[in-house]
Design a protein around this motif. Structure first.
Motif, PDB file in Angstrom:
ATOM      1  N   ASP A  76      -2.337 -10.581 -17.486  1.00  0.00           N
ATOM      2  CA  ASP A  76      -1.046 -10.986 -18.050  1.00  0.00           C
ATOM      3  C   ASP A  76      -1.194 -12.222 -18.931  1.00  0.00           C
ATOM      4  O   ASP A  76      -0.653 -12.287 -20.038  1.00  0.00           O
ATOM      5  N   LEU A  77      -1.947 -13.205 -18.451  1.00  0.00           N
ATOM      6  CA  LEU A  77      -2.095 -14.463 -19.177  1.00  0.00           C
ATOM      7  C   LEU A  77      -2.806 -14.255 -20.512  1.00  0.00           C
ATOM      8  O   LEU A  77      -2.362 -14.724 -21.559  1.00  0.00           O
ATOM      9  N   VAL A  78      -3.915 -13.504 -20.487  1.00  0.00           N
ATOM     10  CA  VAL A  78      -4.726 -13.340 -21.696  1.00  0.00           C
ATOM     11  C   VAL A  78      -4.050 -12.406 -22.694  1.00  0.00           C
ATOM     12  O   VAL A  78      -3.959 -12.711 -23.894  1.00  0.00           O
ATOM     13  N   VAL A 120      -3.336  -3.602 -16.687  1.00  0.00           N
ATOM     14  CA  VAL A 120      -2.348  -4.500 -17.280  1.00  0.00           C
ATOM     15  C   VAL A 120      -2.439  -4.463 -18.804  1.00  0.00           C
ATOM     16  O   VAL A 120      -1.427  -4.477 -19.513  1.00  0.00           O
ATOM     17  N   ALA A 121      -3.661  -4.400 -19.317  1.00  0.00           N
ATOM     18  CA  ALA A 121      -3.869  -4.448 -20.763  1.00  0.00           C
ATOM     19  C   ALA A 121      -3.568  -3.134 -21.468  1.00  0.00           C
ATOM     20  O   ALA A 121      -3.398  -3.111 -22.682  1.00  0.00           O
ATOM     21  N   THR A 122      -3.492  -2.039 -20.735  1.00  0.00           N
ATOM     22  CA  THR A 122      -3.308  -0.722 -21.372  1.00  0.00           C
ATOM     23  C   THR A 122      -2.039  -0.025 -20.891  1.00  0.00           C
ATOM     24  O   THR A 122      -1.051   0.041 -21.612  1.00  0.00           O
ATOM     25  N   PRO A 126       2.072  -6.502 -20.539  1.00  0.00           N
ATOM     26  CA  PRO A 126       2.985  -7.554 -20.101  1.00  0.00           C
ATOM     27  C   PRO A 126       4.296  -7.505 -20.853  1.00  0.00           C
ATOM     28  O   PRO A 126       4.364  -7.047 -21.984  1.00  0.00           O
ATOM     29  N   GLY A 127       5.327  -7.988 -20.201  1.00  0.00           N
ATOM     30  CA  GLY A 127       6.647  -8.003 -20.832  1.00  0.00           C
ATOM     31  C   GLY A 127       7.630  -7.114 -20.130  1.00  0.00           C
ATOM     32  O   GLY A 127       8.814  -7.428 -20.029  1.00  0.00           O
ATOM     33  N   TYR A 132       3.975 -11.929 -11.641  1.00  0.00           N
ATOM     34  CA  TYR A 132       3.969 -12.261 -10.218  1.00  0.00           C
ATOM     35  C   TYR A 132       4.427 -11.077  -9.383  1.00  0.00           C
ATOM     36  O   TYR A 132       4.019 -10.924  -8.221  1.00  0.00           O
ATOM     37  N   GLU A 133       5.292 -10.211  -9.966  1.00  0.00           N
ATOM     38  CA  GLU A 133       5.747  -9.036  -9.227  1.00  0.00           C
ATOM     39  C   GLU A 133       4.579  -8.098  -8.945  1.00  0.00           C
ATOM     40  O   GLU A 133       4.495  -7.514  -7.859  1.00  0.00           O
TER      41      GLU A 133
END
Length: 357
Positions: A76-78, A120-122, A126-127, A132-133
């Motif tokens: 998420d951060l990256v 997460v990346a694919t 994020p968004g 955190y969920e």
């Protein structure tokens, strides 16, 4: 072949049920109770923390939760900063695995972190869901997996007893086959016994794995807290059974060498090998007996002692080949292992041999 597959399925029914229940319950808690919009990681973590393997579930669950959390948070951060794409996935995986390796040196943590970061990346950019969920969902899934494993447990003693009985059953037959092969001076038959004995290591590994799993279940599940002492006794047989298997292989290799050189093994020594087959059967029955049933450890120990008394070192006084004397030494060492399977400590088992020189 069909029978083997059906038996494998039958033995896996409880772990399959555990995974199914845990997955559904994890989704329910995350989606219906906590109202997370896409709690993908909850059922995934629940299933991964259980799996079909019963051993090391507690450690596996902790590693999975930590690994997934690292992957989610790093991903998420990256990705929020650099966007999605091929080179971004490379960066995310490298960053997630580096953090995981820094946290723990085990193999599972970096793998879980990398997999979660890729998701997460694919598939889950994020968004749409707060990072955190996703971490909370992984925690929910892992904890529910442990809870289901404790409340819907596999009988912790049954698998280990079955494994031990299966190994002892195999070596009962191999002992009788070896004795018959030596009577017939059949080199090929002795070699077949050795080959089959060498192929039993996977069964030993399965026994150790199920002993470890049984101890975990006995620790985590209140239903089996009363079985801890029995589990301890079963666990104490794993090393002696392993040693007995190894010593039997040595016995068979020496017997093969004697047969190849045309040396006839003395009848009293062949009789001891045959008797050891009967001991394996007694120990097998001991493993399967319920508490209070016969044969118990005392019965089995008496049976082994009766063979120890016949396996005196004086049997080797008149042998012409030193390898035959070495065969007797290995047989006596094997009897020590069998005494330990019957519950004696090593010092007590060795003392039995010294009393019967």
């Amino acid at each position: 072949m069909l029978r083997v597959r059906v038996r494998r399925l039958w033995l896996s029914l409880v772990p399959i049920a555990q995974c199914a229940i845990a997955a559904g319950l994890a989704w329910f808690v995350a989606f219906d109770v906590l109202h997370h919009s896409r709690p993908f990681f909850a059922p995934v973590a629940a299933v991964a923390s259980l799996g079909l393997s019963l051993a090391r579930r507690w450690r596996r669950s902790v590693e999975l939760i930590v690994g997934v959390s690292i992957g989610i948070l790093v991903g998420d951060l990256v990705i929020t900063q650099i966007g999605s794409g091929a080179w971004q996935i490379t960066v995310v995986v490298a960053a997630a695995m580096a953090v995981a390796v820094f946290v723990d040196g085990g193999p599972m943590l970096p793998t879980q972190a990398a997999s979660s970061a890729v998701l997460v990346a694919t598939l889950l950019p994020p968004g749409d869901v707060a990072g955190y969920e996703r971490a909370v969902d992984a925690l929910i899934g892992g904890l529910i997996g442990l809870l289901v494993g404790a409340l819907v447990p596999v009988n912790p003693a049954r698998r280990a007893r079955r494994d031990a009985a299966g190994i002892l059953d195999t070596f009962r037959d191999l002992s009788h086959q070896l004795a018959e092969s030596l009577r017939e001076r059949d080199e090929e038959a002795v070699y077949r016994v050795l080959a089959e004995a060498r192929g039993t290591q996977s069964a030993i590994d399965g026994l150790r794995s199920d002993v470890l799993a049984g101890r975990e279940v006995g620790t985590l599940s209140p239903m089996y807290w009363a079985s801890r002492e029995r589990l301890r006794r079963i666990a104490a047989t794993a090393d002696p059974i392993d040693n007995a298997v190894r010593n039997f292989r040595i016995v068979t290799r020496r017997a093969l060498g004697l047969t190849q050189r045309g040396v006839a093994v003395e009848d009293p020594m062949i009789a001891i090998i045959d008797d050891i087959g009967d001991l394996f059967e007694t120990l097998r029955q001991m493993m399967l007996a319920e508490p209070g049933e016969s044969p118990d450890q005392a019965d089995a120990a008496r049976a082994v002692r009766s063979v120890v008394r016949r396996a005196r070192t004086s049997l080797a006084d008149d042998v012409e080949d030193l390898s035959e004397a070495a065969l007797l030494v290995e047989l006596r060492s094997l009897l020590v292992d069998l005494l330990m399977v019957a519950g004696l400590k090593r010092s007590s088992a060795i003392a039995q041999l010294h009393l019967n020189k």
